[in-house]
Write a protein that holds these residues in place. Structure first.
Motif: not given
Length: 308
Positions: A264-281, A234-241
């Motif tokens: 994932f913390d808030a910063a990592q969650s932003d990376v995961l859910v944004r379809p743009g340049p940081r999809m590699a990260e 399961i992949l989820v935000s820290s708060r939900a986990a």
């Protein structure tokens, strides 16, 4: 002699040439494109004042080297750091129309789902509606923004993302292939299905998404669906986990019992859910999660920092 040459050009063309020379170069070409609502947008020249109402679009503009043209962004845009001082104009769904108008933008970038688009257009503002939901969409949006911003090598950004996702996939051990994964993108729960850009990344990493494409890119699920699916990871935000085990039936999920929950913390969650340049990260974060999940099971609840 010069007058005769201008006369041969025709006075209309001569005046345009003279104006271009006075401006220090050739006249800039008109920009014409069709957005994701099927609307044709025309601009006399590439925009120099841009308001973006979607974080992924703000990030894409910056990745294309035009960060300095953003004069306003939505309240959720928080990357790159260069945008920290740019005025906020509300959310993508509830923007501050007066604040946007006051910024005198040449163009407003918005998601197709934004309720403000028609009002902005009625006020005479140029709006480009874009909705990146899949890998193909992200590639197309980058090329569209490249055309809008006069970036001739916009395709390089997508090539870099694509290559990094492939590299993340190649880094995974064989034991990580075929793991059944559930990705929660927000409370509800809302999940990332096979048809989403997140689902496509998981597929390229060799994982199996428990949420089928038939349910849509980001469906709201009945929590019982996840109980029946019983994912391996399961992949989820820290708060939900923190409260996963309190959800009815979820304490018995193999991912929860075996400690294979990536939080994932808030910063990592932003990376995961944004379809743009940081999809590699994002691909690297997911690959790290899968690699750890493929190791020995650890009978704990959720671990922090993106690690099971």
């Amino acid at each position: 002699m010069a007058i005769r040459r201008l006369a041969r050009l025709g006075w209309g063309r001569a005046l345009l040439l003279a104006a271009a020379l006075l401006a220090g170069g050739p006249a800039r070409a008109e920009v014409r494109l069709t957005d994701d609502q099927g609307m044709e947008v025309r601009l006399a020249q590439p925009p120099t004042r841009i308001v973006s109402l979607l974080p992924s679009l703000s990030e894409a503009v910056c990745e294309l080297g035009r960060c300095d043209r953003l004069v306003g962004v939505d309240r959720y845009t928080n990357w790159p750091p260069a945008l920290a001082g740019v005025p906020r104009v509300g959310g993508g769904l509830d923007p501050n129309i007066e604040a946007i108008v006051a910024l005198r933008p040449d163009v407003v970038l918005a998601a197709t789902s934004s309720r403000a688009i028609e009002r902005l257009r009625a006020l005479g503002l140029k709006v480009v509606a874009l909705e990146p939901r899949t890998h193909q969409d992200v590639q197309r949006v980058l090329l569209t923004l490249g055309a809008l911003l006069e970036v001739p090598d916009a395709a390089r950004v997508w090539r870099a993302i694509d290559a990094a996702v492939s590299a993340a996939a190649q880094s995974l051990p064989p034991a990580a292939r075929g793991l059944r994964v559930y990705v929660e993108v927000s409370p509800g729960p809302y999940a990332a299905g096979e048809a989403s850009f997140i689902g496509q990344t998981l597929q390229r990493l060799g994982a199996r998404n428990v949420v089928p494409a038939s349910l849509g890119p980001f469906p709201k699920l009945n929590p019982e669906f996840v109980v029946r699916a019983d994912p391996d990871v399961i992949l989820v935000s820290s708060r939900a986990a923190e409260a996963l085990a309190q959800r009815p039936g979820w304490a018995a999920l193999r991912a929860v019992r075996q400690g294979r929950v990536c939080a994932f913390d808030a910063a990592q969650s932003d990376v995961l859910v944004r379809p743009g340049p940081r999809m590699a990260e994002a691909a690297r974060l997911m690959a790290d999660c899968l690699a750890r999940a493929a190791g020995p099971a650890r009978p704990t609840a959720a671990a922090a920092g993106g690690r099971p």
